[in-house]
Design an enzyme around this catalytic site. Sequence first.
Site, PDB file in Angstrom:
ATOM      1  N   PRO A   1     -13.790   6.185   8.981  1.00  0.00           N
ATOM      2  CG  PRO A   1     -12.352   6.321  10.592  1.00  0.00           C
ATOM      3  CD  PRO A   1     -13.735   6.209  10.382  1.00  0.00           C
TER       4      PRO A   1
ATOM      5  CD  GLU B   1     -14.029   3.650  20.701  1.00  0.00           C
ATOM      6  OE1 GLU B   1     -13.882   4.861  21.267  1.00  0.00           O
ATOM      7  OE2 GLU B   1     -13.169   3.535  19.845  1.00  0.00           O
TER       8      GLU B   1
ATOM      9  NE  ARG C   1     -14.872  25.610  -2.605  1.00  0.00           N
ATOM     10  CZ  ARG C   1     -14.222  27.179  -2.684  1.00  0.00           C
ATOM     11  NH1 ARG C   1     -14.478  27.884  -1.779  1.00  0.00           N
ATOM     12  NH2 ARG C   1     -13.581  27.547  -3.721  1.00  0.00           N
TER      13      ARG C   1
ATOM     14  CG  ASP D   1     -11.490  25.838  -5.867  1.00  0.00           C
ATOM     15  OD1 ASP D   1     -10.816  26.843  -5.733  1.00  0.00           O
ATOM     16  OD2 ASP D   1     -12.621  25.627  -4.891  1.00  0.00           O
TER      17      ASP D   1
HETATM   18  N1  LIG Z   1     -11.621   9.891   9.437  1.00  0.00           N
HETATM   19  C1  LIG Z   1     -12.864   9.936   9.228  1.00  0.00           C
HETATM   20  N2  LIG Z   1     -13.556  10.497   8.111  1.00  0.00           N
HETATM   21  O1  LIG Z   1     -14.807  10.362   8.283  1.00  0.00           O
HETATM   22  N3  LIG Z   1     -15.181  10.118   9.691  1.00  0.00           N
HETATM   23  C2  LIG Z   1     -13.937   9.742  10.067  1.00  0.00           C
HETATM   24  C3  LIG Z   1     -13.825   9.459  11.590  1.00  0.00           C
HETATM   25  O2  LIG Z   1     -12.549   9.457  12.077  1.00  0.00           O
HETATM   26  N4  LIG Z   1     -14.736   9.168  12.433  1.00  0.00           N
HETATM   27  C4  LIG Z   1     -14.995   8.965  13.944  1.00  0.00           C
HETATM   28  C5  LIG Z   1     -14.572   7.447  13.974  1.00  0.00           C
HETATM   29  C6  LIG Z   1     -15.495   6.960  15.092  1.00  0.00           C
HETATM   30  C7  LIG Z   1     -16.253   8.265  15.419  1.00  0.00           C
HETATM   31  O3  LIG Z   1     -17.423   7.803  15.639  1.00  0.00           O
HETATM   32  C8  LIG Z   1     -16.257   9.226  14.261  1.00  0.00           C
END
Ligand SMILES: Nc1nonc1C(=O)N[C@@H]1CC[C@H](O)C1
Length: 252
Positions: free
Chosen positions: A95, A122, A160, A175
């Site tokens: 994230p 985490e 794609r 698209d």
């Molecule tokens: N939104 C997202 N975009 O790419 N990855 C995520 C995501 O939430 N990853 C998680 C956070 C901790 C766990 O390890 C995996």
Amino acid sequence: MKPHYHVITLFPEMFTALSGFGVSGRALRNGLCDLKLWDPREFTQDAYRTVDDRPFGGGPGMLMLAEPLDLALTAAKTALRAAGVDQSRMVYLSPQGRRLDHALVLELATEPGLILLAGRYEGIDERVFQRHPLEEVSIGDYVLSGGELPAMVLLDSVIRHLPGALGDADSAKEDSFADGLLDCPHYTRPEDYQGLKVPPVLLSGNHAAIRRWRLKQALGRTWQRRPDLLQDRRLSPEEQDLLDEFRRAQEA
Ligand SMILES: Nc1nonc1C(=O)N[C@@H]1CC[C@H](O)C1
């Protein structure tokens, strides 16, 4: 040269969702690209095959240990070099990353090799970023349980765009986002479903009129739902006229 996609994941079996179905499954089956999965547990040195531990400084949850990830990433790099790919782009799904969008998908689709790191728990020990030039990429502002689904979202959208992946090359162009607009509405048989009719223009066989109708609908939808996309998109005179027509009809 076909692109090579390598993913570091504790759950390799999840990736049958990508390799076993649809456009991505066919592309892999037909050798348009290949997919190799690396399980960090195979790179542990202890009897319990430990891949996680508690965070220093306290706090909830567990983190992925640096060493198994470091060794798995290095193994993937070595395998890619052996396949003739000297520089692979390395991506950690998180994230905290750059938002995955059409522009980034197009960039990634030109890469001869990608190494994706799918985290769990985490997250991962920060020192992995000091050992490997990982770029962080996010599929959206929410927290998932793992990076596997984001990795599959990224790979599905990238595959794609590989030559031959889509039967009719046009469908990728049309698209959403390909021309910076949302997609227009689509209809198929029957012409009358529960009293709901297909717009007559689509049955007219007048391809110029159909193209204009679809463009007008795409412009109108984008204006209504994602005006931000129109901020930095220059409209041709025709597009401006069609959008004006759409807006007048809405306001009538
Ligand atoms: N939104 C997202 N975009 O790419 N990855 C995520 C995501 O939430 N990853 C998680 C956070 C901790 C766990 O390890 C995996």
